[in-house]
Motif scaffolding. Structure first.
Motif, mmCIF file in Angstrom:
data_model
loop_
_atom_site.group_PDB
_atom_site.id
_atom_site.type_symbol
_atom_site.label_atom_id
_atom_site.label_comp_id
_atom_site.label_asym_id
_atom_site.label_seq_id
_atom_site.Cartn_x
_atom_site.Cartn_y
_atom_site.Cartn_z
ATOM 1 N N LYS A 1 0.858 -1.216 -0.003
ATOM 2 C CA LYS A 1 0.031 0.057 0.043
ATOM 3 C C LYS A 1 0.925 1.333 0.005
ATOM 4 C CE LYS A 1 -4.245 -1.729 2.208
ATOM 5 N NZ LYS A 1 -5.130 -1.849 3.436
ATOM 6 N N SER A 2 2.154 1.182 0.723
ATOM 7 C CA SER A 2 2.808 2.520 0.715
ATOM 8 C C SER A 2 3.745 2.581 -0.621
ATOM 9 C CB SER A 2 3.745 2.159 1.983
ATOM 10 O OG SER A 2 5.069 0.985 1.481
ATOM 11 N N LYS B 1 8.344 9.790 -3.478
ATOM 12 C CA LYS B 1 9.160 10.570 -2.739
ATOM 13 C C LYS B 1 10.637 10.129 -3.071
ATOM 14 C CE LYS B 1 9.122 9.416 1.711
ATOM 15 N NZ LYS B 1 8.939 8.735 3.220
ATOM 16 N N CYS C 1 11.804 0.454 -2.503
ATOM 17 C CA CYS C 1 10.384 0.634 -2.321
ATOM 18 C C CYS C 1 9.555 -0.823 -1.908
ATOM 19 C CB CYS C 1 9.517 1.436 -3.294
ATOM 20 S SG CYS C 1 10.036 2.839 -3.678
ATOM 21 N N ASN D 1 3.525 6.108 -2.763
ATOM 22 C CA ASN D 1 4.089 7.152 -2.108
ATOM 23 C C ASN D 1 5.547 7.040 -2.025
ATOM 24 O OD1 ASN D 1 1.765 8.391 -1.448
ATOM 25 N ND2 ASN D 1 1.497 8.021 0.371
ATOM 26 N N SER D 2 6.037 5.844 -1.556
ATOM 27 C CA SER D 2 7.651 5.697 -1.695
ATOM 28 C C SER D 2 8.245 5.905 -2.945
ATOM 29 C CB SER D 2 7.679 4.106 -1.331
ATOM 30 O OG SER D 2 7.145 3.681 0.129
#
Length: 229
Positions: A3-4, A11, A37, A7-8
């Motif tokens: 899920k992250s 970034k 990631c 966003n990873s």
């Protein structure tokens, strides 16, 4: 993907843009970003099919540019240099039987996939489609497979390149260039691909970075070779 993951990736690209000051993201950088990631190991390989490893799964990573990544429907992925020259003993051109050459070219790809699959239970390809300024990227993955030669017919096109065409659909799947032996595979972009939009950051001031790391001139040593004096 975790899920992250979006966003990873975002970034990492923002950091790259801010630190480089230029929208340049090369293949090796994407491999390293993807590995970071998903918590995998980045280990560039000569084959290019298993550059990222996590447990019993390996990925090859590809990047390509698009003026509109989120609307891209099909991609052409450079998938190595397949040179069947040893099978013919001479230069290959449009005078050669296209199906004979095509089968050799495809066999080289299948052999590579087989050799990597002997080491990893799962083998996949992850693709990054990037805009020119890196403010929009699309990420998707798919299983890396062998292809049944019986499903394809091969033809020389008007540019003197070889095309592998699905017999069932008459759609081109492969392209092979005799000069350079570059082999490309066409893939559909899945509807569930991840679209990531990024705000352009300000480039980090070079002097601020140098101050932050405590740089001084003693860090640099210059030596002239004797024969250059």
């Amino acid at each position: 993907f975790p899920k992250s993951f979006p966003n990873s990736v975002g970034k990492e690209i923002i950091y790259l843009l801010a630190s480089k000051g230029k929208p340049i993201l090369e293949g090796g950088e994407w491999e390293a970003i993807f590995a970071e990631c998903i918590g995998a190991l980045w280990k560039p390989s000569n084959v290019g099919l298993d550059d990222i490893v996590k447990g019993n799964t390996a990925w090859g990573a590809k990047t390509l540019k698009s003026t509109n990544p989120s609307n891209q429907k099909i991609v052409r992925l450079i998938s190595g240099r397949n040179s069947p020259l040893y099978s013919f003993g001479d230069n290959i051109d449009t005078q050669n039987d296209p199906n004979e050459v095509g089968e050799h070219v495809l066999d080289i790809w299948n052999t590579r996939v087989t050799s990597v699959r002997e080491k990893y239970e799962n083998l996949r390809t992850v693709v990054l489609i990037k805009s020119n300024d890196l403010t929009e990227v699309v990420v998707f993955e798919f299983e890396t497979i062998r292809y049944d030669a019986e499903l394809f017919t091969w033809e020389w096109n008007e540019n003197g390149n070889l095309e592998g065409i699905y017999k069932a659909t008459t759609k081109t799947k492969f392209t092979w260039q005799p000069h350079g032996s570059q082999f490309t595979i066409r893939e559909d972009v899945p509807k569930r691909a991840v679209i990531i939009n990024i705000r352009q950051p300000e480039a980090i001031n070079k002097e601020i970075v140098l101050d932050a790391v405590g740089f001084d001139e003693s860090w640099i040593k210059v030596t002239l070779r004797e024969d250059a004096k």
